[in-house]
Design an enzyme around this catalytic site. Sequence first.
Site, PDB file in Angstrom:
ATOM      1  N   ARG A 109       0.854  -1.202   0.000  1.00  0.00           N
ATOM      2  CA  ARG A 109       0.000   0.000   0.000  1.00  0.00           C
ATOM      3  C   ARG A 109       0.881   1.239   0.000  1.00  0.00           C
ATOM      4  NH1 ARG A 109      -1.393   1.760   4.602  1.00  0.00           N
ATOM      5  NH2 ARG A 109      -2.134  -0.221   5.448  1.00  0.00           N
ATOM      6  N   TYR A 113     -16.630  16.582 -15.765  1.00  0.00           N
ATOM      7  CA  TYR A 113     -16.988  15.175 -15.640  1.00  0.00           C
ATOM      8  C   TYR A 113     -18.062  15.032 -14.555  1.00  0.00           C
ATOM      9  CZ  TYR A 113     -16.528  10.240 -14.625  1.00  0.00           C
ATOM     10  OH  TYR A 113     -16.791   8.924 -14.408  1.00  0.00           O
ATOM     11  N   ASP A 154      -7.629  19.090 -14.432  1.00  0.00           N
ATOM     12  CA  ASP A 154      -7.921  17.724 -14.871  1.00  0.00           C
ATOM     13  C   ASP A 154      -7.500  17.630 -16.337  1.00  0.00           C
ATOM     14  OD1 ASP A 154      -9.090  15.385 -15.863  1.00  0.00           O
ATOM     15  OD2 ASP A 154     -10.802  15.493 -14.489  1.00  0.00           O
ATOM     16  N   LYS A 158      -8.504   6.563 -19.325  1.00  0.00           N
ATOM     17  CA  LYS A 158      -8.846   7.102 -20.634  1.00  0.00           C
ATOM     18  C   LYS A 158      -7.638   7.038 -21.571  1.00  0.00           C
ATOM     19  CE  LYS A 158     -12.600   7.768 -18.287  1.00  0.00           C
ATOM     20  NZ  LYS A 158     -12.931   9.015 -17.623  1.00  0.00           N
TER      21      LYS A 158
HETATM   22  C1  LIG Z   1     -13.412   9.473 -16.344  1.00  0.00           C
HETATM   23  C2  LIG Z   1     -13.034  10.819 -15.843  1.00  0.00           C
HETATM   24  C3  LIG Z   1     -12.759  11.036 -14.491  1.00  0.00           C
HETATM   25  C4  LIG Z   1     -12.930   9.955 -13.439  1.00  0.00           C
HETATM   26  O1  LIG Z   1     -12.028   8.922 -13.611  1.00  0.00           O
HETATM   27  P1  LIG Z   1     -12.324   7.373 -13.222  1.00  0.00           P
HETATM   28  O2  LIG Z   1     -11.072   6.704 -13.621  1.00  0.00           O
HETATM   29  O3  LIG Z   1     -13.530   6.945 -13.996  1.00  0.00           O
HETATM   30  O4  LIG Z   1     -12.587   7.360 -11.750  1.00  0.00           O
HETATM   31  C5  LIG Z   1     -12.356  12.299 -14.100  1.00  0.00           C
HETATM   32  N1  LIG Z   1     -12.231  13.305 -15.001  1.00  0.00           N
HETATM   33  C6  LIG Z   1     -12.499  13.129 -16.308  1.00  0.00           C
HETATM   34  C7  LIG Z   1     -12.336  14.272 -17.252  1.00  0.00           C
HETATM   35  C8  LIG Z   1     -12.907  11.888 -16.776  1.00  0.00           C
HETATM   36  O5  LIG Z   1     -13.186  11.727 -18.073  1.00  0.00           O
END
Ligand SMILES: *Cc1c(COP(=O)(O)O)cnc(C)c1O
Length: 387
Positions: free
Chosen positions: A56, A109, A181, A206
């Site tokens: 961890r 998001y 982000d 992604k």
């Molecule tokens: C998918 C996404 C998230 C969240 O990520 P997860 O891996 O699904 O928890 C946050 N910000 C954006 C822009 C996203 O597309």
Amino acid sequence: MSDQHAQPSQHFETLAIHAGQEPDPATGAVVPPIYQVSTYKQDGVGGLRGGYEYSRSANPTRTALEHNLAALEGGRRGLAFASGLAAEDCLLRTLLAPGDHVVIPNDAYGGTFRLFDKVVSRWGVEWSVADTSDPAAVRAALRPRTKAIWVETPSNPLLGISDIAALADIARTAGVRLVVDNTFASPYLQQPLALGADVVVHSTTKYMGGHSDVVGGALVVGDDTLGEELAYHQNAMGAIAGPFDAWLVMRGIKTLAVRMDRHSENATRVAELLASHPKVAEVFYPGRPEHAGHEVAAKQMRAFGGMVSFRVVGGEQAAVDVCDRTELFTLGESLGGVESLIEHPGRMTHASVAGSALEVPADLVRLSVGIESIDDLLTDLTGALGR
Ligand SMILES: *Cc1c(COP(=O)(O)O)cnc(C)c1O
């Protein structure tokens, strides 16, 4: 890991393949192995061989990814999490105390909004929404207890663009942190830390992973002290990336540059087709000269990415029908994989923002344009839109 193969002066494509990816010291394996292990033998109490004591706290596969992430974003410290939202949760619980305030974007998001609206607000943290594509609106939204400005650029699902350098100036002057982000752009297309941001957030699910086969998240910071605080919380709260997941993300990252180039090329062609189609009311792609954020995007991004949204003539049902009719574009949530996806944000990814300031148009369709043959993609969309 000593990173002899990767120097900060090297270019992105090289760092993506080599940073943190030293051949395994035990065997010479040229990619970091999956250290599927929870604990490590100590040579006498407290005698750690490689600095590892419990997975961890740290695991060699995750460490390799974390070094790679830091190098790609031009940061000092990278941290890998079980999901993008786990990374966001760790960041918010590290930065904020009851009574603090965060400025969040009016396009984001849906899960990020839900985290603020339904979870963070219960700890007495306040948030308010601003149009982050307008720096003056962000400045006006600051309060005495504002601790962070949260930005997504390009944003999800409307592909809005925020000027990172301008917001970084505002944040610095006000003594608050700018969080970006960077999921839609990836570090290949955009490097927020170099533009003055304090923290980069990723859903590595992604583009970084890139193959729709892993869920993961990351934080990267340019400041060692904040990096230490985040690492402390990451260990204290425990939402770490497991070794196999970390390995899959690393494997994806090695081809990030070539994938993003092709995603961007294909998306440009898709946006062109949509812009000239009689069944399409409006196209959202920052690469289009008529896009409100085009100039800022051209200044801060290498190319415009693989995400395209559009409004369909005929309203919500027409939009849903388009989603039902594509064959190559698979109907599904998520984005950033090699395969093309289509979805209806209002009923799918952004159902949680219904009725809020972040509500999305009902006739909106979002595409994650993959790296298949562009001719096949255009044929599929033309067929689904009909005449
Ligand atoms: C998918 C996404 C998230 C969240 O990520 P997860 O891996 O699904 O928890 C946050 N910000 C954006 C822009 C996203 O597309």
